[in-house]
Motif scaffolding. Structure first.
Motif, PDB file in Angstrom:
ATOM      1  N   PHE A  35       3.308 -41.292   3.491  1.00 47.46           N
ATOM      2  CA  PHE A  35       3.584 -39.929   2.964  1.00 47.46           C
ATOM      3  C   PHE A  35       4.830 -39.651   3.659  1.00 47.46           C
ATOM      4  N   GLN A  36       5.418 -38.755   3.140  1.00 43.62           N
ATOM      5  CA  GLN A  36       6.649 -38.150   3.611  1.00 43.62           C
ATOM      6  C   GLN A  36       6.332 -36.510   4.218  1.00 43.62           C
ATOM      7  N   LEU A  37       6.913 -36.420   5.136  1.00 42.80           N
ATOM      8  CA  LEU A  37       7.027 -35.107   5.659  1.00 42.80           C
ATOM      9  C   LEU A  37       8.288 -34.662   5.881  1.00 42.80           C
ATOM     10  N   GLN A  38       8.368 -33.094   5.671  1.00 42.73           N
ATOM     11  CA  GLN A  38       9.641 -32.445   5.768  1.00 42.73           C
ATOM     12  C   GLN A  38       9.337 -31.398   7.018  1.00 42.73           C
ATOM     13  N   LEU A  39      10.385 -31.456   8.008  1.00 40.60           N
ATOM     14  CA  LEU A  39      10.066 -30.481   9.072  1.00 40.60           C
ATOM     15  C   LEU A  39      11.478 -29.833   9.063  1.00 40.60           C
ATOM     16  N   SER A  40      11.544 -28.740   9.161  1.00 42.36           N
ATOM     17  CA  SER A  40      12.323 -27.782   8.963  1.00 42.36           C
ATOM     18  C   SER A  40      12.264 -26.645  10.188  1.00 42.36           C
ATOM     19  N   PHE A  41      13.334 -26.726  10.699  1.00 42.31           N
ATOM     20  CA  PHE A  41      13.529 -26.163  12.147  1.00 42.31           C
ATOM     21  C   PHE A  41      14.530 -24.792  12.132  1.00 42.31           C
ATOM     22  N   SER A  42      14.076 -23.610  12.639  1.00 37.92           N
ATOM     23  CA  SER A  42      14.754 -22.266  12.509  1.00 37.92           C
ATOM     24  C   SER A  42      15.477 -22.436  13.780  1.00 37.92           C
ATOM     25  N   ASP A  43      16.546 -21.236  14.000  1.00 37.18           N
ATOM     26  CA  ASP A  43      17.361 -21.304  14.985  1.00 37.18           C
ATOM     27  C   ASP A  43      16.406 -20.862  16.244  1.00 37.18           C
ATOM     28  N   LYS A  44      15.079 -20.585  16.027  1.00 39.60           N
ATOM     29  CA  LYS A  44      14.240 -20.045  17.147  1.00 39.60           C
ATOM     30  C   LYS A  44      13.674 -21.294  17.675  1.00 39.60           C
ATOM     31  N   TYR A  45      13.755 -22.461  17.148  1.00 35.11           N
ATOM     32  CA  TYR A  45      13.109 -23.511  17.609  1.00 35.11           C
ATOM     33  C   TYR A  45      13.766 -23.993  19.101  1.00 35.11           C
ATOM     34  N   PRO A  46      12.863 -24.173  20.053  1.00 34.41           N
ATOM     35  CA  PRO A  46      11.273 -24.719  20.292  1.00 34.41           C
ATOM     36  C   PRO A  46      10.387 -23.185  20.610  1.00 34.41           C
ATOM     37  N   PHE A  47      10.865 -22.137  20.287  1.00 34.33           N
ATOM     38  CA  PHE A  47      10.006 -21.030  20.618  1.00 34.33           C
ATOM     39  C   PHE A  47       9.180 -20.705  19.291  1.00 34.33           C
ATOM     40  N   SER A  48       9.533 -21.077  18.041  1.00 35.83           N
ATOM     41  CA  SER A  48       8.466 -20.852  16.862  1.00 35.83           C
ATOM     42  C   SER A  48       8.655 -22.446  16.502  1.00 35.83           C
ATOM     43  N   PRO A  49       7.554 -22.577  15.561  1.00 34.42           N
ATOM     44  CA  PRO A  49       7.246 -23.936  15.131  1.00 34.42           C
ATOM     45  C   PRO A  49       7.944 -24.343  13.905  1.00 34.42           C
ATOM     46  N   PRO A  50       8.241 -25.605  13.780  1.00 34.19           N
ATOM     47  CA  PRO A  50       9.039 -25.988  12.561  1.00 34.19           C
ATOM     48  C   PRO A  50       8.029 -25.823  11.529  1.00 34.19           C
ATOM     49  N   GLU A  51       8.576 -25.664  10.396  1.00 32.69           N
ATOM     50  CA  GLU A  51       7.764 -25.624   8.976  1.00 32.69           C
ATOM     51  C   GLU A  51       7.594 -27.111   8.553  1.00 32.69           C
ATOM     52  N   VAL A  52       6.414 -27.516   8.347  1.00 36.02           N
ATOM     53  CA  VAL A  52       6.120 -28.671   8.030  1.00 36.02           C
ATOM     54  C   VAL A  52       5.277 -28.914   6.746  1.00 36.02           C
ATOM     55  N   ILE A  53       5.910 -29.403   5.591  1.00 36.12           N
ATOM     56  CA  ILE A  53       5.149 -29.841   4.716  1.00 36.12           C
ATOM     57  C   ILE A  53       5.198 -31.095   4.086  1.00 36.12           C
ATOM     58  N   PHE A  54       4.081 -31.736   3.363  1.00 35.39           N
ATOM     59  CA  PHE A  54       3.997 -33.014   2.635  1.00 35.39           C
ATOM     60  C   PHE A  54       5.192 -33.035   1.387  1.00 35.39           C
ATOM     61  N   LEU A  55       5.900 -33.949   1.085  1.00 42.68           N
ATOM     62  CA  LEU A  55       6.780 -34.219   0.198  1.00 42.68           C
ATOM     63  C   LEU A  55       6.188 -34.745  -0.824  1.00 42.68           C
ATOM     64  N   ASP A  56       6.499 -34.514  -2.227  1.00 41.90           N
ATOM     65  CA  ASP A  56       6.031 -35.263  -3.287  1.00 41.90           C
ATOM     66  C   ASP A  56       4.654 -35.498  -3.424  1.00 41.90           C
ATOM     67  N   ASN A  57       4.020 -36.559  -3.322  1.00 40.01           N
ATOM     68  CA  ASN A  57       2.525 -36.603  -3.361  1.00 40.01           C
ATOM     69  C   ASN A  57       1.985 -36.596  -2.088  1.00 40.01           C
ATOM     70  N   PRO A  58       1.369 -35.175  -1.614  1.00 39.96           N
ATOM     71  CA  PRO A  58       0.740 -35.059  -0.642  1.00 39.96           C
ATOM     72  C   PRO A  58      -0.795 -35.630  -0.525  1.00 39.96           C
ATOM     73  N   PRO A  59      -1.291 -36.124   0.601  1.00 40.54           N
ATOM     74  CA  PRO A  59      -2.519 -36.650   0.681  1.00 40.54           C
ATOM     75  C   PRO A  59      -3.723 -35.920   0.187  1.00 40.54           C
ATOM     76  N   GLN A  60      -4.571 -36.165  -0.447  1.00 35.55           N
ATOM     77  CA  GLN A  60      -5.966 -35.436  -0.764  1.00 35.55           C
ATOM     78  C   GLN A  60      -6.607 -35.394   0.548  1.00 35.55           C
ATOM     79  N   HIS A  61      -6.545 -34.352   1.093  1.00 37.26           N
ATOM     80  CA  HIS A  61      -7.234 -33.859   2.413  1.00 37.26           C
ATOM     81  C   HIS A  61      -7.725 -32.591   2.620  1.00 37.26           C
ATOM     82  N   PRO A  62      -8.962 -32.223   3.309  1.00 38.73           N
ATOM     83  CA  PRO A  62      -9.402 -30.950   3.297  1.00 38.73           C
ATOM     84  C   PRO A  62      -8.389 -29.955   3.951  1.00 38.73           C
TER      85      PRO A  62
END
Length: 150
Positions: free
Chosen positions: A51-78
């Motif tokens: 699986f591929q993840l995209q991590l997007s970091f704001s200019d407030k990183y590391p004091f705010s978390p990155p936005e993390v999403i699965f790309l394309d076909n995310p895993p079927q997970h609860p």
């Protein structure tokens, strides 16, 4: 400036000693958007899958978390919605500047490894319906972390 410095340091460390099953695909150490590939751990329901993840970091990183999403076909997970959004508390209210992109990936791999069957979240359909209207990112979601055992 501090964000770029931190990202350069993390990028170098990630490339030098990546977590097992995780590959950083982004070569630019100054990029604020990283693509990471994770491989399902052996003897789990995701063994042999990647699986591929995209991590997007704001200019407030590391004091705010990155936005993390699965790309394309995310895993079927609860805890993963069909649009790739991830319901994982360390990505939101339990974020700590001591965490790194590498440790986030390890947490996601651990989350994937902890289930015994593939299934979407019980509220996936309603979440997706709301998301189609708002198109907000996962960090604008009011998550209900009701099940920390899955």
């Amino acid at each position: 400036m501090a964000t770029k410095r931190r990202l350069k340091t993390e990028h170098a460390q990630f490339k030098k000693t990546p977590p097992e099953g995780v590959t950083l695909l982004t070569d630019d150490p100054t990029s604020t958007r990283w693509i990471v590939q994770i491989a399902g751990a052996p003897n789990t329901v995701y063994a042999g899958e990647t699986f591929q993840l995209q991590l997007s970091f704001s200019d407030k990183y590391p004091f705010s978390p990155p936005e993390v999403i699965f790309l394309d076909n995310p895993p079927q997970h609860p805890h993963v919605y069909k649009n790739g959004h991830i319901c994982l508390s360390i990505l939101y209210q339990e974020w700590s500047p001591a965490l790194t992109a590498s440790s986030v990936c390890v947490s996601i791999l651990s989350m994937l490894s902890s289930v015994s069957k593939k299934e979407w979240p019980i509220d996936n359909d309603s979440y997706m319906a709301r998301w189609r209207i708002s198109r907000h990112g996962p960090q604008k979601t009011l998550w209900d972390f009701h099940d920390d055992t899955v």
